[in-house]
Motif scaffolding. Structure first.
Motif, PDB file in Angstrom:
ATOM      1  N   GLU A 111     -17.654 -28.338 -19.823  1.00 13.12           N
ATOM      2  CA  GLU A 111     -18.888 -28.894 -19.042  1.00 13.12           C
ATOM      3  C   GLU A 111     -19.136 -27.945 -17.703  1.00 13.12           C
ATOM      4  N   ALA A 112     -18.151 -27.627 -16.980  1.00 12.53           N
ATOM      5  CA  ALA A 112     -18.394 -26.756 -15.695  1.00 12.53           C
ATOM      6  C   ALA A 112     -19.088 -25.307 -16.225  1.00 12.53           C
ATOM      7  N   ALA A 113     -18.513 -24.879 -17.379  1.00 11.93           N
ATOM      8  CA  ALA A 113     -19.147 -23.515 -17.860  1.00 11.93           C
ATOM      9  C   ALA A 113     -20.667 -23.505 -18.037  1.00 11.93           C
ATOM     10  N   VAL A 114     -21.123 -24.688 -18.389  1.00 10.25           N
ATOM     11  CA  VAL A 114     -22.647 -24.711 -18.570  1.00 10.25           C
ATOM     12  C   VAL A 114     -23.364 -24.251 -17.412  1.00 10.25           C
ATOM     13  N   ALA A 115     -23.070 -24.473 -16.352  1.00 14.13           N
ATOM     14  CA  ALA A 115     -23.633 -23.941 -14.796  1.00 14.13           C
ATOM     15  C   ALA A 115     -23.540 -22.444 -14.835  1.00 14.13           C
ATOM     16  N   VAL A 116     -22.141 -21.844 -15.283  1.00 13.73           N
ATOM     17  CA  VAL A 116     -22.179 -20.463 -15.070  1.00 13.73           C
ATOM     18  C   VAL A 116     -22.993 -19.962 -16.206  1.00 13.73           C
ATOM     19  N   LEU A 117     -23.085 -20.429 -17.535  1.00 12.91           N
ATOM     20  CA  LEU A 117     -23.766 -19.811 -18.705  1.00 12.91           C
ATOM     21  C   LEU A 117     -25.468 -19.984 -18.314  1.00 12.91           C
ATOM     22  N   GLU A 118     -25.989 -20.976 -17.261  1.00 11.77           N
ATOM     23  CA  GLU A 118     -27.335 -21.005 -16.702  1.00 11.77           C
ATOM     24  C   GLU A 118     -27.386 -19.792 -15.814  1.00 11.77           C
ATOM     25  N   ALA A 119     -26.458 -19.569 -14.977  1.00 11.64           N
ATOM     26  CA  ALA A 119     -26.514 -18.482 -14.035  1.00 11.64           C
ATOM     27  C   ALA A 119     -26.762 -17.011 -14.708  1.00 11.64           C
ATOM     28  N   LEU A 120     -26.143 -17.244 -16.013  1.00 14.88           N
ATOM     29  CA  LEU A 120     -25.874 -15.774 -16.807  1.00 14.88           C
ATOM     30  C   LEU A 120     -27.271 -15.456 -17.313  1.00 14.88           C
ATOM     31  N   THR A 121     -27.870 -16.470 -17.941  1.00 14.86           N
ATOM     32  CA  THR A 121     -29.149 -16.574 -18.887  1.00 14.86           C
ATOM     33  C   THR A 121     -30.310 -17.032 -18.490  1.00 14.86           C
ATOM     34  N   ALA A 122     -30.428 -17.931 -17.376  1.00 10.40           N
ATOM     35  CA  ALA A 122     -31.791 -18.401 -17.192  1.00 10.40           C
ATOM     36  C   ALA A 122     -32.654 -16.982 -16.575  1.00 10.40           C
ATOM     37  N   ASP A 123     -33.942 -17.375 -16.788  1.00 12.67           N
ATOM     38  CA  ASP A 123     -34.861 -16.354 -16.388  1.00 12.67           C
ATOM     39  C   ASP A 123     -34.760 -15.833 -15.073  1.00 12.67           C
ATOM     40  N   SER A 124     -34.509 -16.941 -14.150  1.00 12.82           N
ATOM     41  CA  SER A 124     -34.675 -16.536 -12.436  1.00 12.82           C
ATOM     42  C   SER A 124     -33.399 -17.833 -12.192  1.00 12.82           C
ATOM     43  N   PRO A 125     -32.234 -17.028 -12.087  1.00 11.32           N
ATOM     44  CA  PRO A 125     -31.435 -18.145 -11.831  1.00 11.32           C
ATOM     45  C   PRO A 125     -31.293 -18.398 -10.200  1.00 11.32           C
ATOM     46  N   ALA A 126     -30.785 -19.841  -9.963  1.00 13.61           N
ATOM     47  CA  ALA A 126     -30.895 -19.975  -8.197  1.00 13.61           C
ATOM     48  C   ALA A 126     -29.721 -19.269  -7.920  1.00 13.61           C
ATOM     49  N   PHE A 127     -29.746 -19.018  -6.458  1.00 10.54           N
ATOM     50  CA  PHE A 127     -28.693 -18.722  -6.223  1.00 10.54           C
ATOM     51  C   PHE A 127     -27.388 -19.273  -5.906  1.00 10.54           C
ATOM     52  N   ARG A 128     -27.693 -20.651  -5.778  1.00  8.28           N
ATOM     53  CA  ARG A 128     -26.513 -21.668  -5.572  1.00  8.28           C
ATOM     54  C   ARG A 128     -26.540 -22.696  -6.826  1.00  8.28           C
ATOM     55  N   LEU A 129     -25.536 -22.975  -7.599  1.00 14.08           N
ATOM     56  CA  LEU A 129     -25.659 -23.914  -8.849  1.00 14.08           C
ATOM     57  C   LEU A 129     -24.370 -24.523  -8.598  1.00 14.08           C
ATOM     58  N   GLN A 130     -24.440 -26.009  -8.599  1.00 11.07           N
ATOM     59  CA  GLN A 130     -23.292 -27.041  -8.913  1.00 11.07           C
ATOM     60  C   GLN A 130     -23.282 -27.111 -10.438  1.00 11.07           C
ATOM     61  N   THR A 131     -22.299 -27.531 -10.670  1.00 11.35           N
ATOM     62  CA  THR A 131     -21.737 -28.113 -11.920  1.00 11.35           C
ATOM     63  C   THR A 131     -21.879 -29.380 -12.472  1.00 11.35           C
ATOM     64  N   SER A 132     -22.145 -30.510 -11.596  1.00  3.76           N
ATOM     65  CA  SER A 132     -22.104 -31.844 -11.901  1.00  3.76           C
ATOM     66  C   SER A 132     -22.930 -32.365 -10.882  1.00  3.76           C
ATOM     67  N   ASP A 133     -23.405 -33.598 -11.059  1.00  4.62           N
ATOM     68  CA  ASP A 133     -23.996 -34.606 -10.260  1.00  4.62           C
ATOM     69  C   ASP A 133     -23.257 -34.786  -8.945  1.00  4.62           C
TER      70      ASP A 133
END
Length: 282
Positions: free
Chosen positions: A233-255
């Protein structure tokens, strides 16, 4: 050898937890994934997870505290794959203690792994990330935003990483490199076990800090028991940083992590944070 058009990511600290889950997720997403770990003898779980997911990983040794090891790993990736498109700094080590009861050398050791280790890998990788227009991603912690009782050294290292990367991000962007940090909250991983904490001994040795430490540990154990994410579940945010067209600087892994870090990011005078964490030890 990878084809010149295949994207390559190097990930540190993949023997368990978020690093392992991120390595498998990146490979499933089509990346040539170089999964590194300090001790190759601890790669069995990584190999098993890759086999179960039906993906291939390029598993290599890398000790983030050893500049020669870092250089050899990065040079090896370039020699074998011809490029490097992303780095995920995930390797880290937990630490529980407080200043009066530990040595400054203890704190330095925490900084070596959690801060300078990130710098070693990032510095070695940056020339290649510039060449590929790549991404530099670092797994930090909600403890890199909010200081937490009995985590002074660990949070100091994570604060340092966050400040360094936040400062580096606009500079790297001028040369086409995206910089992001990923902030997990409680994650059910071997990370907590790897601290090697003997709770009763720690409380007994804490002297006047014993009652506060006991309260902190009880609260933290309950949190990890009741609300911890899985590594996947936490790795989802890591993958978003890796693959998103324009990743945010700061991403959290959960609400929960977003709410927790939001307390600090909107707390101009610091009273909300200290009111929150003070309740953990009162």
């Amino acid at each position: 050898m990878s084809s010149s058009t295949s994207k390559v990511v190097l990930i540190t600290g993949t023997s368990s937890g978020i690093g392992l889950a991120a390595a498998v997720a990146a490979a499933k997403a089509g990346w040539h994934t170089v999964a590194t770990l300090r001790d190759p003898g601890r790669a069995d779980a990584l190999r098993k997870a890759a086999a179960e997911a039906g993906v291939e990983l390029d598993i290599r040794q890398l000790d983030v505290t050893d500049e020669a090891s870092v250089a050899a790993a990065v040079d090896g990736v370039i020699a074998d794959h011809g490029r490097l498109d992303a780095v995920i700094n995930n390797a880290g080590a937990g630490h529980v203690g407080t200043l009066e009861n530990e040595t400054v050398d203890d704190v330095r050791k925490v900084m070596e792994v959690n801060f300078f280790g990130v710098l070693h890998v990032s510095k070695a990788a940056l020339p290649h990330l510039r060449a590929s227009g790549g991404r530099l991603i670092t797994v930090t912690s909600v403890g890199g935003v909010i200081g937490q009782p009995f985590n002074e050294a660990y949070c100091a290292a994570k604060f340092a990483v966050e400040g360094y990367m936040e400062s580096l991000a606009p500079v790297a962007a001028t040369l086409g490199v995206s910089v992001s940090v990923v902030e997990p909250g409680a994650v059910a991983t071997e990370f907590v076990n790897n601290i090697g904490l003997d709770v009763e001994a720690e409380i007994a040795a804490a002297g006047p800090y014993g009652p506060a430490m006991g309260n902190y540990i009880n609260r933290t154990v309950a949190q990890f028991s009741n609300s911890a994410q899985t590594p996947a579940e936490a790795a989802v945010a890591v993958l978003e940083a890796l693959t998103a067209d324009s990743p945010a600087f700061r991403l959290q892994t959960s609400d929960w992590a977003r709410g927790f870090t939001g307390t600090k990011l909107s707390d101009l005078d610091g009273s909300a944070v200290l009111g929150l964490t003070g309740g953990w030890v009162a």
